[in-house]
Scaffold this active site. Structure first.
Site, mmCIF file in Angstrom:
data_model
loop_
_atom_site.group_PDB
_atom_site.id
_atom_site.type_symbol
_atom_site.label_atom_id
_atom_site.label_comp_id
_atom_site.label_asym_id
_atom_site.label_seq_id
_atom_site.Cartn_x
_atom_site.Cartn_y
_atom_site.Cartn_z
ATOM 1 N N TYR A 166 3.564 8.484 4.039
ATOM 2 C CA TYR A 166 2.741 9.091 3.005
ATOM 3 C C TYR A 166 1.295 8.598 3.072
ATOM 4 C CZ TYR A 166 7.030 10.794 0.774
ATOM 5 O OH TYR A 166 8.209 11.428 0.506
ATOM 6 N N MET A 223 10.911 5.773 -0.523
ATOM 7 C CA MET A 223 11.974 5.464 -1.476
ATOM 8 C C MET A 223 13.273 5.048 -0.771
ATOM 9 S SD MET A 223 13.761 7.780 -4.456
ATOM 10 C CE MET A 223 12.360 7.693 -5.586
ATOM 11 N N LYS A 249 23.328 -15.793 -12.978
ATOM 12 C CA LYS A 249 22.679 -14.701 -13.702
ATOM 13 C C LYS A 249 22.113 -13.677 -12.720
ATOM 14 C CE LYS A 249 18.362 -17.347 -14.104
ATOM 15 N NZ LYS A 249 17.341 -17.867 -15.013
ATOM 16 N N ARG A 278 8.887 -21.922 -22.992
ATOM 17 C CA ARG A 278 9.536 -20.623 -22.899
ATOM 18 C C ARG A 278 10.539 -20.495 -24.043
ATOM 19 N NH1 ARG A 278 12.612 -19.195 -17.399
ATOM 20 N NH2 ARG A 278 13.981 -20.835 -18.216
#
Length: 841
Positions: free
Chosen positions: A735, A784, A505, A607
């Site tokens: 930053y 980023m 997954k 769950r």
């Protein structure tokens, strides 16, 4: 490939054993131990090897259907339904294989070089091939075929055209090398070095050296470095047992050293940015070589080759010229994204029949594209008649179901009629790589797997650069050998017949879905599991045929589940009723066989799953839905990796046993049961049931710490340095000016940021990356698309140098600890814009 000239009866006399079935003698050409890697089945002899988890006897019927008619087995009690086959029973199929190939080796009188050691065997072998291919017709081990079965398969290639053999041998425990010595029977030995690899199979390092030296017990000469005292001491002890006459006839020594006197005494090693100058004293003269490598491992490997060429009386001027041209050895097959939704397998550094077979087998594993294109150069120095060689290549291409061949070189172009006989093959030929590149714009590549296979002189790297999909230089490398190794580690912990379900997954925890699934399918995992239906559909479209459990089936995905033969996890009464009703409404409930589903029980995770209070409703629903077949009953352990919660894990296990037994009483058949995850497999062997589920463990992450040192990390995330600048005391970085330089610092900007998956919590010195093997802290805030590292203490660093974010050298667990999270989050957070490169040795 050995020349056809043996018959099975002839080989049976060599191996011994008893005929269980003989239907007529047949010619034997190839040997096989793996039904997935079969070549020329009509002339193949298959050895059924039985291991702890896999048994070759199970595949005899499949092989028979593929055309194999000659088998060596170890089990007599099985009822073999092979009416036209010859079946020979032997006590041990691996020993029979080794005995056979040792006899085959004895048929040829030629010099053979045998190589062993902890590291460098494959590089030394391949470099010797590069250095000597103009002087000899060489047969050598394909890739790193150096095991108990790899060595005989290598030596079996030997035929009358060869004038030199070069084979490597590796062992993992005492007693193995004697068998390999008989198969290789080297005249010339090379002992590369001694290290920690496979140390667990020996009493100590000295014991390991002595076992490895058994390869050379009858060799004429042994070449080694005297700077390894353990090797020197062991050799001295062995030679002391020989008479003076024996010492003159065998096991003579050709030594080299940097620290002490030797036949070749290394006096100077001068490394610069691109090459290394090496000077030495030999027979009173000063000689030298220059190699295009600077790392110490390559220097050591090159000196081994230098010593070997001196022993073989290659002129020093020739040695110097050839050493300068040494090429990089591709130790692995790489699978990359390519243009127009294609996948590119790059094996463009060598081309011979053996490595072509291996590369085509790897290509056959890739099911994600319907078309398979082979770009193949001339095969050089094969020792075979050109027509016979390309007859063999054409047969191999047909058997491996290649759909298009692009042949490059004058030899393969001359033999294009050979390939024209295959009506299912599209083929085009070009006299040179440059001629191919001139026509490249007219050749359509679309949704196909492309194998690039070329001899070094054809410079196929030019083709690779044009076909690769253009992405930025941050790469997640996926080691498929490590994946297979980890699967085997867990297999070794399981009882016989316990199955494995592997979780793929979330893009296989960020690694890449169908490439991982394809490898797991090839290595015979029993089940796959995904979170959502669209993940499973992607795998089906990519050619994955294993059963796939969908753990979170949604009502809108029922149509796809049925269409693609997926198996939903029915975890509560609502989803159970909705799926059952869907099958009724669509008429699927009337079909046979019943539709496979899985039942999840909640034993304490809270769950998903039927709780103990839901059992009555579950049993009632099962009774009313005979069109459903429960393939498995399972539950999730909440804290199997943490010893502090072991009592709770035992409670969960007891609850699962009680609840699953209640379900099984309702059924007229026995479904599979599974409870353990990766950590549970290592810590709770009594709860294996019928199947286990492998998650993060198969990717090399051991959250239980029970398998420390045994698993191999599958992923390696690397990037490069874009810019380096020196800043003064008091200057700030990134930053919000959160980092202020305490003194003059060298700052490297690297091309990876939070959009690629770097957690911002690693900012401001919390996390580090590896630069030249040293930790370089992240300074300032992660941006980023990039972040900044303090490389002041990292040595001689340059723009463009590699940076390791995580990998075997810096474990992903460490990044997770720094960020205050878990490895799952780090791995699944790696952005899709990061290029995945899959590789296999």
């Amino acid at each position: 490939m050995a020349t056809i000239g043996y018959t099975f009866q002839e080989l049976a006399k060599v191996m011994g054993g008893n005929w269980l079935q003989f239907t007529g003698d047949r010619a034997i050409n190839g040997l096989s131990l793996d039904s997935r890697k079969l070549t020329d089945p009509e002339f193949a002899l298959f050895f059924a090897v039985k291991g702890k988890r896999h048994d070759g006897h199970k595949f005899l019927s499949d092989l028979y259907k593929m055309g194999v008619r000659n088998f060596v087995v170890t089990e007599e009690e099985k009822a073999y339904d092979l009416p036209e086959a010859n079946v020979l029973k032997v006590p041990n199929s691996v020993r029979a294989l080794q005995t056979l190939v040792a006899w085959h080796r004895d048929q040829y009188k030629l010099p053979v070089i045998g190589i062993t050691g902890s590291n460098g065997k494959t590089i030394v072998k391949e470099w010797l091939y590069q250095l000597l291919e103009e002087d000899y017709v060489i047969v050598r081990s394909p890739k790193s075929y150096n095991s108990q079965v790899g060595v005989p398969l290598s030596v079996w290639q030997l035929n009358e055209s060869h004038t030199l053999g070069v084979f490597e041998a590796g062992i993992s425990e005492a007693g193995e090398m004697e068998h390999l010595q008989k198969v290789i029977r080297p005249d010339i030995g090379i002992f590369t070095n001694i290290g920690e690899a496979h140390a667990e199979g020996f009493l100590n390092s000295r014991h390991k050296v002595k076992e490895k030296l058994k390869l050379f017990i009858h060799s004429r000469i042994l070449i080694y470095c005297k700077d390894y005292p353990e090797i020197t001491q062991a050799i001295t002890e062995i030679r002391s047992q020989f008479s003076e006459v024996e010492q003159q006839e065998k096991f003579q020594l050709f030594t080299w050293a940097h620290k002490t006197d030797a036949d070749l005494r290394i006096t100077t090693i001068d490394r610069n940015t691109a090459e290394t100058y090496i000077e030495g004293k030999y027979k009173g003269e000063t000689i030298q070589i220059t190699i295009p490598f600077t790392d110490m491992a390559s220097i050591e490997n090159a000196i081994h080759c230098w010593a070997t060429l001196l022993y073989l009386h290659v002129h020093q001027v020739v040695i110097q010229e050839r050493m300068r041209k040494l090429g990089k050895i591709a130790m692995r097959l790489e699978l990359k994204d390519a243009v127009n939704n294609c996948s590119l397998i790059n094996d463009s550094y060598n081309s011979d029949f053996g490595s072509l077979t291996i590369a085509l087998d790897f290509m056959s594993q890739q099911k994600q594209h319907p078309k398979k294109t082979l770009i193949l150069s001339d095969i050089l120095q094969s020792g075979k008649n050109e027509m016979d060689l390309y007859d063999d290549v054409a047969a191999l291409v047909k058997q491996k179901q290649v759909t298009r061949l692009l042949g490059i070189g004058p030899s393969i172009s001359r033999q294009q009629r050979t390939f024209a006989a295959n009506k299912e093959l599209e083929s085009h030929f070009f006299p040179s790589t440059d001629a191919f590149l001139e026509q490249l714009s007219t050749i359509q590549f679309d949704n196909e797997t492309i194998l690039l296979k070329g001899a070094r002189s054809f410079e196929f790297e030019k083709i690779s650069k044009l076909l690769e999909q253009k992405v930025h230089e941050t790469v997640l490398e996926i080691n498929l050998n490590a994946l297979a190794h980890n699967l085997q580690v867990y297999h070794s912990l399981l009882r016989p017949n316990v199955k494995t379900m592997v979780m793929v997954k979330a893009l296989s925890y960020g690694s890449g879905s169908f490439e991982i699934a394809s490898t797991l399918q090839f290595h015979r995992a029993d089940y796959l599991a995904v979170a959502y239906t669209d993940e499973a559909v992607t795998l089906r479209k990519a050619g994955i045929t294993l059963p796939i459990m969908v753990m979170n089936p949604e009502q809108r995905s029922f149509e796809a589940i049925v269409h693609y033969n997926l198996e939903p996890d029915l975890y509560n009464e609502g989803i159970f009723q909705k799926f059952s009703e869907y099958l009724q409404l669509t008429g699927r409930a009337l079909a046979t066989p019943p539709f496979p589903v899985h039942i999840e029980l909640d034993t304490g995770m809270h769950r998903l799953g039927f709780g103990e209070g839901d059992m009555h409703a579950l049993l009632k629903a099962l009774k009313k839905s005979p069109w459903l077949k429960v393939e498995s009953i399972f539950s999730h352990l909440a804290a199997s990796e943490e010893a502090v919660h072991d009592d709770f894990t035992k409670e969960q296990t007891a609850r699962f046993e009680r609840m699953s037994q209640e379900v099984m009483k309702q059924l007229a058949y026995k479904p599979l049961r599974h409870l353990l995850n990766s950590a549970g497999i290592a810590r709770f062997p009594d709860a294996q049931y019928d199947m286990v589920r492998l998650g993060l463990g198969v990717y090399g992450i051991d959250t239980s710490e029970a398998l420390t040192g045994k698993l191999q990390q599958v992923g390696r995330l690397r990037t490069t340095i874009s810019q380096i600048r020196t800043i003064n005391p008091g200057e700030t970085v990134s930053y919000s000016r959160t980092y202020t330089a305490p003194g003059e610092r060298r700052i490297a900007t690297v091309g990876i940021g939070y959009a690629d998956g770097i957690d911002r919590r690693l900012s401001n010195g919390v996390g580090s990356m590896l630069v030249h093997g040293k930790l370089a802290p992240i300074v300032g805030r992660v941006c980023m698309d990039m972040c900044m590292l303090d490389i002041t203490d990292s040595g001689d660093v340059h723009e463009g140098d590699e940076v390791i974010v995580f990998g075997p050298e810096l474990l992903v667990q460490q990044l997770a600890d720094w960020a205050g999270t878990i490895p799952y989050e780090i791995l699944t957070g790696i952005s899709s814009r990061v290029k995945r490169v899959f590789w296999q040795e």
